[in-house]
Design a protein around this motif. Structure first.
Motif, PDB file in Angstrom:
ATOM      1  N   GLY A  77       5.355  14.627   3.424  1.00  0.00           N
ATOM      2  CA  GLY A  77       3.913  14.422   3.348  1.00  0.00           C
ATOM      3  C   GLY A  77       3.513  12.999   3.009  1.00  0.00           C
ATOM      4  N   ILE A  78       2.215  12.810   2.803  1.00  0.00           N
ATOM      5  CA  ILE A  78       1.661  11.464   2.627  1.00  0.00           C
ATOM      6  C   ILE A  78       2.120  10.802   1.320  1.00  0.00           C
ATOM      7  CG2 ILE A  78      -0.497  12.074   1.442  1.00  0.00           C
ATOM      8  CD1 ILE A  78      -1.833  10.113   3.552  1.00  0.00           C
ATOM      9  N   GLY A  79       2.694  11.602   0.415  1.00  0.00           N
ATOM     10  CA  GLY A  79       3.211  11.042  -0.837  1.00  0.00           C
ATOM     11  C   GLY A  79       4.220   9.937  -0.578  1.00  0.00           C
ATOM     12  N   PHE A  80       4.837   9.953   0.593  1.00  0.00           N
ATOM     13  CA  PHE A  80       5.801   8.920   0.975  1.00  0.00           C
ATOM     14  C   PHE A  80       5.154   7.532   0.954  1.00  0.00           C
ATOM     15  CE2 PHE A  80       7.321   6.427   4.673  1.00  0.00           C
ATOM     16  CZ  PHE A  80       8.544   6.050   4.158  1.00  0.00           C
ATOM     17  N   ASN A  81       3.825   7.495   1.060  1.00  0.00           N
ATOM     18  CA  ASN A  81       3.128   6.205   1.031  1.00  0.00           C
ATOM     19  C   ASN A  81       3.392   5.419  -0.250  1.00  0.00           C
ATOM     20  OD1 ASN A  81       2.026   6.304   3.499  1.00  0.00           O
ATOM     21  ND2 ASN A  81      -0.099   6.427   2.872  1.00  0.00           N
ATOM     22  N   ILE A  82       3.858   6.093  -1.292  1.00  0.00           N
ATOM     23  CA  ILE A  82       4.110   5.377  -2.544  1.00  0.00           C
ATOM     24  C   ILE A  82       5.214   4.336  -2.340  1.00  0.00           C
ATOM     25  CG2 ILE A  82       5.860   6.890  -3.630  1.00  0.00           C
ATOM     26  CD1 ILE A  82       2.818   5.245  -5.313  1.00  0.00           C
ATOM     27  N   LEU A  83       6.148   4.640  -1.443  1.00  0.00           N
ATOM     28  CA  LEU A  83       7.202   3.665  -1.135  1.00  0.00           C
ATOM     29  C   LEU A  83       6.574   2.403  -0.547  1.00  0.00           C
ATOM     30  CD1 LEU A  83      10.679   4.040   0.178  1.00  0.00           C
ATOM     31  CD2 LEU A  83       9.154   2.944   1.776  1.00  0.00           C
ATOM     32  N   LEU A  84       5.634   2.605   0.366  1.00  0.00           N
ATOM     33  CA  LEU A  84       4.997   1.453   1.015  1.00  0.00           C
ATOM     34  C   LEU A  84       4.126   0.685   0.027  1.00  0.00           C
ATOM     35  CD1 LEU A  84       3.860   3.406   4.170  1.00  0.00           C
ATOM     36  CD2 LEU A  84       5.979   2.158   3.849  1.00  0.00           C
ATOM     37  N   LEU A  85       3.344   1.429  -0.772  1.00  0.00           N
ATOM     38  CA  LEU A  85       2.462   0.771  -1.742  1.00  0.00           C
ATOM     39  C   LEU A  85       3.288  -0.051  -2.727  1.00  0.00           C
ATOM     40  CD1 LEU A  85      -0.033   3.700  -2.418  1.00  0.00           C
ATOM     41  CD2 LEU A  85      -0.578   1.527  -1.321  1.00  0.00           C
ATOM     42  N   SER A  86       4.406   0.505  -3.131  1.00  0.00           N
ATOM     43  CA  SER A  86       5.263  -0.197  -4.078  1.00  0.00           C
ATOM     44  C   SER A  86       5.858  -1.459  -3.454  1.00  0.00           C
ATOM     45  CB  SER A  86       6.380   0.745  -4.526  1.00  0.00           C
ATOM     46  OG  SER A  86       7.235   0.072  -5.402  1.00  0.00           O
ATOM     47  N   GLU A  87       6.331  -1.335  -2.222  1.00  0.00           N
ATOM     48  CA  GLU A  87       6.910  -2.505  -1.550  1.00  0.00           C
ATOM     49  C   GLU A  87       5.861  -3.595  -1.348  1.00  0.00           C
ATOM     50  OE1 GLU A  87      10.436  -0.242   0.996  1.00  0.00           O
ATOM     51  OE2 GLU A  87       8.747  -1.086   2.067  1.00  0.00           O
ATOM     52  N   MET A  88       4.655  -3.165  -0.944  1.00  0.00           N
ATOM     53  CA  MET A  88       3.599  -4.161  -0.693  1.00  0.00           C
ATOM     54  C   MET A  88       3.183  -4.865  -1.968  1.00  0.00           C
ATOM     55  SD  MET A  88       1.226  -1.825   1.630  1.00  0.00           S
ATOM     56  CE  MET A  88       0.949  -2.247   3.308  1.00  0.00           C
ATOM     57  N   ALA A  89       2.959  -4.088  -3.036  1.00  0.00           N
ATOM     58  CA  ALA A  89       2.522  -4.697  -4.293  1.00  0.00           C
ATOM     59  C   ALA A  89       3.616  -5.628  -4.807  1.00  0.00           C
ATOM     60  CB  ALA A  89       2.215  -3.613  -5.318  1.00  0.00           C
ATOM     61  N   ALA A  90       4.875  -5.206  -4.675  1.00  0.00           N
ATOM     62  CA  ALA A  90       5.975  -6.041  -5.163  1.00  0.00           C
ATOM     63  C   ALA A  90       6.046  -7.349  -4.377  1.00  0.00           C
ATOM     64  CB  ALA A  90       7.292  -5.291  -5.055  1.00  0.00           C
TER      65      ALA A  90
END
Lengths: 491, 68
Positions: A77-90
């Motif tokens: 599900g969309i919870g996978f977006n946390i990986l992207l948000l984390s990579e982008m913020a980092a």
């Protein structure tokens, strides 16, 4: 006839890669530094800001974007977006701050590998070089092998079984071995730039095919009722509970920016402003490509929620069932391109680690001339090993990244990042930090644990940071010998 | 010293982004249209990070004009 066109398209692309390999070699010979390690592994640090961004994006986005992310959105599900948000913020925070420090140090001291930097920070310690080299190698190797699996799936489908899975694995490995060993990083940069456009174009075209052929709003409304968990946390397979969500956000980005194949891309940039390009292009491309991937996953959920299909193969199946073969093949060549661009970078990076950290700097410090030859031989050897490992594919591509690679790479973070910022971090502290972090990462990866429902990477980070602190207390730096970054780049 | 000051003023912005990530967690499917809230919030957040990154990077890296 319709079966020949996809084969021609794929082969034409492979010929293009080989030609760019030849071009890379020519360019390298022209530079007059073809026998230098920094030329083979980093193109003499002369990568323009634009090409640096392209090669960074190409390295990050592999078969994972086209195949893996659709599979994982469908499954988790969309919870996978946390990986992207984390990579982008980092990336947003890391590049203009610590990334800039990396770049300046690399420019000053001619670094090629991650271990060059960490070992330099701790007084040129060979033990630290060895530890960083081994950790980098151990945790990115499975990721490299997985990429060949992705490409081979696509090759078999695109050629309609004309190439068998083993034949596809061998074919890909041979093409990669030739173009990487010809021009090194120079070839990789060129093929990467083309691969980014192929991947982006393929995803955009797939999106256009979908919106012109289907009533997407209707599909969304339908999926909301039959597989609504896709739009929610913790997701259809309830992985993204709150603790996991927060800890993945905090940790994944750290593992991401320190992935050795991305880390060394900071070194290769010609100007420090290139770091800005890399971070912005990467964040923008992620936001666009993964939105497409999410939409593809929803569409696939509408068609295949009652059928048993390997999640990573959803988009493959969908394209071949719902668009002409030639079009599907063209689009999927984009997926092949994406994976090749990731493998070539990984091969080159691992090859530099083995050549420099585990061989030349430790045993033969006096023979840097051999470095390029060794780099070529090891690149070929790595591809052979990856091809063999590709016969044992994992259940989910992204599983390898999240569960194996990041926890291990996070073990490098305290010694590297805190080490640069904390003057009193000592050599003993760094050794303890790396050993404790790596041992815990191996244990958690092997036992597939996320203790207390929190991401395994968090525990690795905490243990590793504690190791740095305790080690630096027990074996402190001698008075007056504290590390000073400003002096290091000035002196 | 000036470098430190310009970095410090960015801390609240990053804190807001981190809080927004936490708020995005429940990701309710929300209204029954074809764009559920979870999608708008998490993909929207990516663009917020993009804009913050653009300004932050410009400020942090513009002081360095050196070339190789």
């Amino acid at each position: 006839m319709s079966d020949i066109i996809p084969i021609i398209i794929v082969f034409a692309y492979m010929v293009l890669c080989l030609a760019l390999g030849g071009y890379g070699l020519k360019d390298s010979l022209k530079s007059g530094q073809a026998d230098q390690g920094s030329d083979f592994f980093l193109a003499g640090r002369q990568i323009s800001p634009f090409m640096a961004s392209m090669t960074y994006i190409a390295t990050v986005f592999s078969a994972l974007v086209f195949l893996g992310s659709v599979g994982i959105y469908y499954n988790l599900g969309i919870g996978f977006n946390i990986l992207l948000l984390s990579e982008m913020a980092a990336v947003a925070i890391f590049f203009p701050t610590i990334g800039k420090m990396f770049w300046k140090l690399a420019e000053k001291h001619d670094f090629v590998t991650p271990a060059d930097l960490v070992s330099h920070r701790f007084g040129g310690s060979s033990l630290i070089r060895l530890l960083v080299g081994i950790i980098s190698l151990a945790f990115i190797f499975p990721f490299m092998a997985v990429q060949i699996v992705g490409i081979s799936y696509v090759m078999v489908t695109v050629t309609n079984n004309w190439l068998s899975y083993p034949a596809a694995v061998i074919f890909i490995a041979v093409v990669l071995a030739i173009y990487i060993s010809l021009g090194g990083y120079r070839s990789v940069v060129w093929t990467d730039a083309i691969q980014v456009f192929m991947l982006g174009g393929a995803m955009l075209l797939t999106f256009i095919v979908i919106v012109t052929k289907f009533d997407v709003p209707q599909i969304f409304t339908h999926v909301l009722s039959v597989r609504g968990a896709i739009f929610n946390t913790p997701g259809p397979v309830p992985v993204y509970k709150l603790g996991m969500w927060i800890t993945q956000f905090l940790m994944i980005g750290i593992g991401f920016v320190l992935m050795p194949q991305l880390w060394v891309r900071i070194y290769a940039v010609k100007k420090v402003q290139g770091l800005r390009n890399i971070s912005l292009y990467f964040i923008g491309a992620t936001a666009v490509l993964f939105l497409f991937a999410f939409i593809f996953a929803v569409v696939c959920a509408d068609f295949y929620s009652t059928k048993k299909i390997l999640p990573d193969k959803l988009i493959l199946t969908f394209l071949f069932e719902h668009s002409p073969r030639w079009l599907a093949a063209t689009l999927l060549t984009g997926a092949i391109a994406a994976s090749m661009s990731t493998i070539d970078s990984l091969v080159l990076c691992i090859s530099s680690i083995v050549t420099r950290d585990l061989y030349s700097k430790l045993y033969k410090p006096e023979v840097p001339k051999n470095e390029v030859l060794w780099g070529r031989v090891i690149s070929v050897l790595l591809l052979v090993i990856s091809a063999v490992l590709a016969f044992f594919p994992p259940p989910l591509f992204f599983g390898v990244l999240i569960d194996v690679m990041y926890p291990g790479i996070i073990a490098l973070a305290p010694a590297t990042i805190i080490g640069l910022l904390w003057k009193r971090a000592s050599q003993g502290g760094a050794v303890l930090s790396l050993v404790v972090g790596a041992c815990l990462a191996i244990y958690l990866v092997a036992t597939k644990q996320n203790p207390m429902g929190l991401y395994s990477g968090l525990w690795v980070f905490l243990a590793s940071a504690l190791g740095l602190w305790l080690g630096s207390l027990i074996m402190p730096v001698q008075a007056g010998k504290e590390y000073n970054y400003a002096q290091d780049i000035a002196g | 010293m000036q470098q430190k000051k310009s970095s410090a003023k960015w801390y609240p912005i990053w804190m807001v982004i981190i809080l927004a990530v936490l708020l995005a967690y429940p990701g309710k499917t929300g209204f029954a249209g074809w764009l559920p809230w979870s999608m708008i919030i998490t993909f929207g957040l990516m663009w917020v990070i993009y804009i913050a990154a653009a300004v932050f990077a410009k400020e942090q890296l513009s002081e360095d004009q050196e070339e190789r």
